[in-house]
Design a protein around this motif. Sequence first.
Motif, PDB file in Angstrom:
ATOM      1  N   TYR A  27       0.802  -1.221   0.000  1.00  5.52           N
ATOM      2  CA  TYR A  27       0.000   0.000   0.000  1.00  5.52           C
ATOM      3  C   TYR A  27       0.838   1.276   0.000  1.00  5.52           C
ATOM      4  CZ  TYR A  27      -4.173  -2.800   0.872  1.00  5.52           C
ATOM      5  OH  TYR A  27      -5.204  -3.696   0.766  1.00  5.52           O
ATOM      6  N   SER A  28       2.131   1.183   0.262  1.00  6.15           N
ATOM      7  CA  SER A  28       3.099   2.271   0.063  1.00  6.15           C
ATOM      8  C   SER A  28       2.908   3.490   0.952  1.00  6.15           C
ATOM      9  CB  SER A  28       3.089   2.726  -1.410  1.00  6.15           C
ATOM     10  OG  SER A  28       3.350   1.643  -2.254  1.00  6.15           O
ATOM     11  N   GLY A  29       2.098   3.422   1.987  1.00 10.68           N
ATOM     12  CA  GLY A  29       1.963   4.548   2.902  1.00 10.68           C
ATOM     13  C   GLY A  29       3.116   4.604   3.881  1.00 10.68           C
ATOM     14  N   PRO A  30       3.204   5.673   4.693  1.00 10.74           N
ATOM     15  CA  PRO A  30       4.306   5.795   5.654  1.00 10.74           C
ATOM     16  C   PRO A  30       4.388   4.617   6.620  1.00 10.74           C
ATOM     17  CG  PRO A  30       3.109   7.870   5.463  1.00 10.74           C
ATOM     18  CD  PRO A  30       2.318   6.846   4.705  1.00 10.74           C
ATOM     19  N   THR A  31       3.236   4.178   7.146  1.00 12.43           N
ATOM     20  CA  THR A  31       3.228   3.041   8.077  1.00 12.43           C
ATOM     21  C   THR A  31       3.703   1.774   7.396  1.00 12.43           C
ATOM     22  OG1 THR A  31       1.381   4.020   9.293  1.00 12.43           O
ATOM     23  CG2 THR A  31       1.796   1.675   9.629  1.00 12.43           C
ATOM     24  N   HIS A  32       3.246   1.571   6.153  1.00 13.48           N
ATOM     25  CA  HIS A  32       3.618   0.366   5.417  1.00 13.48           C
ATOM     26  C   HIS A  32       5.102   0.382   5.068  1.00 13.48           C
ATOM     27  CE1 HIS A  32      -0.626   1.465   4.505  1.00 13.48           C
ATOM     28  NE2 HIS A  32      -0.825   0.232   4.909  1.00 13.48           N
ATOM     29  N   THR A  33       5.610   1.581   4.709  1.00 14.07           N
ATOM     30  CA  THR A  33       7.036   1.687   4.373  1.00 14.07           C
ATOM     31  C   THR A  33       7.905   1.395   5.588  1.00 14.07           C
ATOM     32  OG1 THR A  33       6.507   3.366   2.705  1.00 14.07           O
ATOM     33  CG2 THR A  33       8.802   3.216   3.444  1.00 14.07           C
ATOM     34  N   ARG A  34       7.522   1.928   6.746  1.00 14.60           N
ATOM     35  CA  ARG A  34       8.274   1.671   7.978  1.00 14.60           C
ATOM     36  C   ARG A  34       8.248   0.188   8.324  1.00 14.60           C
ATOM     37  NH1 ARG A  34       6.452   5.614  10.410  1.00 14.60           N
ATOM     38  NH2 ARG A  34       4.608   4.656  11.366  1.00 14.60           N
ATOM     39  N   ALA A  35       7.071  -0.447   8.202  1.00 14.35           N
ATOM     40  CA  ALA A  35       6.964  -1.881   8.503  1.00 14.35           C
ATOM     41  C   ALA A  35       7.801  -2.708   7.539  1.00 14.35           C
ATOM     42  CB  ALA A  35       5.499  -2.312   8.434  1.00 14.35           C
ATOM     43  N   ALA A  36       7.742  -2.355   6.252  1.00 12.26           N
ATOM     44  CA  ALA A  36       8.506  -3.098   5.257  1.00 12.26           C
ATOM     45  C   ALA A  36       9.998  -2.932   5.466  1.00 12.26           C
ATOM     46  CB  ALA A  36       8.114  -2.647   3.853  1.00 12.26           C
ATOM     47  N   LEU A  37      10.420  -1.718   5.858  1.00 10.71           N
ATOM     48  CA  LEU A  37      11.846  -1.485   6.097  1.00 10.71           C
ATOM     49  C   LEU A  37      12.344  -2.347   7.254  1.00 10.71           C
ATOM     50  CD1 LEU A  37      14.338   0.169   5.315  1.00 10.71           C
ATOM     51  CD2 LEU A  37      13.630   1.895   6.977  1.00 10.71           C
TER      52      LEU A  37
END
Length: 565
Positions: free
Chosen positions: A155-165
């Motif tokens: 989904y590429s949102g800030p929360t998703h990016t942080r989780a993926a990182l």
Amino acid sequence: MTNTIVIAPLLVALGTAILTLLTRFDGRVERAVSLLGGAAYFAATAALFNRIVLEPANPAAVPYYVSNWPAPFGITLVADALSAFMLGVAGLVALPALVYATVYIDEVGQRLSFHPLFHFMLVGVSGAFLTGDVFNLFVWFEVMLMSSYVLVLFYSGPTHTRAALTYVVLNLVGSAVMLVAIGGLYATTGTLNMADMAVRLAHPAAYDVELAPTLGLGALLLAVFALKAGVVPFHFWVPSAYRAAPAPVTAVLAGVVKKVGVYAVIRLFFTVFGGAAYADASTFGYLAPVLFVMAAASIVYGGVGAVGREDVDGLLAFSSIGQVGFIVLPLSVAMAAPTASTAFFGGSTLAVLGVAAALVYAFNHAVAKSLLFLVSGAIYTAVGTTEFDRLGGLARRAPLLAAAFLLGALSLVGLPPLVGFFGKLLVFRVATEATAAGVAGALAPAALAVALVGAVLTIAYVTRAWNAVFWGEPSDTVDAVLPARWAGGGGAAATDGGSVAAPRRALAVQVTVVVALALCLVGFGVGVEFVVDAAGHAARAATDTAGYVDAVDPSMPAAGDGGGH
């Protein structure tokens, strides 16, 4: 039927992934290809399961030599009852998750990347379950994880990016450690083939192998597998990744991908390292207390964390940490006294009973937790939130969804006749038999106490989720979007968080999928003998090092010596 059936799940998943890439020009064609591929994958795993586990004259293991290069020199894929059992679980979870995804993921997401990534993830899972050497286990791990990296970030949102990182960094570190450990094992034993390595570890003098370094290298591998499985203290990625990924992806991550780490622990340490005898103790003597501490910490931490969550996804994510502790717990008890006799499976050893208990519990967790994450996705589709303080009374508005959630939750608790009851019963049976026989020291009664605490915590967070989401009068949010029963009118939130009304067809498909999984829990619970027998076959295969070695290469020296079990 030739041994080609061994690679059928792998070929089907790979072929489907490629075809979905080639058919991205038309979303309907791509979805059709993906669904047909998912059904074919389920059929391939079922056929392999039937060949290896169910046929009366089932072989101990069936090897497939890539390019006809014999073991231990070439790449070998091996299907035994353990591999077939895990692949059966993967097929059972992947198909409903894929059907669910075709109506849950928006059109752009499906056309862009979802279907190829989903099937490439299955390629990695299938390869990990089938590989016969430790380096290719690393390779298949990476195939699986590279796909899951993008799906967590979907989904590429800030929360998703942080989780993926977080997910990417931790798993990349784990992969680097795994590669170092594999290189060390190759330098020490002179082989990467699992069967050949098992022989060399069981007879180090005959192959001039220095055993001492292999214990530390095995410990590094255990840490990596624990990271993949989300066991404490390697659990940091689980809550954020599970909450960030789309519901069908999370269902597969919890139901299948996490089990690859559990499978690797069983395969490497019961089949390969089990015959090694170090100066002070066997491999199991060193690993049993370590695994017990990790399992106990997972059960308590995951249970307490789940009780304290304020949303469905957060509760289920922490619950997954606790539930994987229940899977690992019987393995630690079995390692403490692997040769102790039990009355199960015609008088098997505690090692067989412990592995079988872990597999039955893993089966229940795969189906039940996948079901619960998909229910959470359906709640979000219908209401637009999974926060407890905005939900309530959904049982009045969506009774089928509520019934499916209740069955999945009760299976985690372990209520008969659901399959979860028998999984939890076997976990307690392992601990009680070891305690009664006094063969595992203080570890067995401690395991029994931890299992009891974990059972109470499971009841606590399941009850909290049911009361907050489904019980009582509908909340204002629920009443606004579902003024009547699900079959009636009323708007619904879109899966991307917008305010567009969700099509009734999408909601109907989601409910149908979760009801089907709920019925699986009931059906496999009523016919639990099938699951337990299959787990027993898998456990015997995992602990029968000699049978595994003989199947991979009958000419291998010392193949019939038993590998230490």
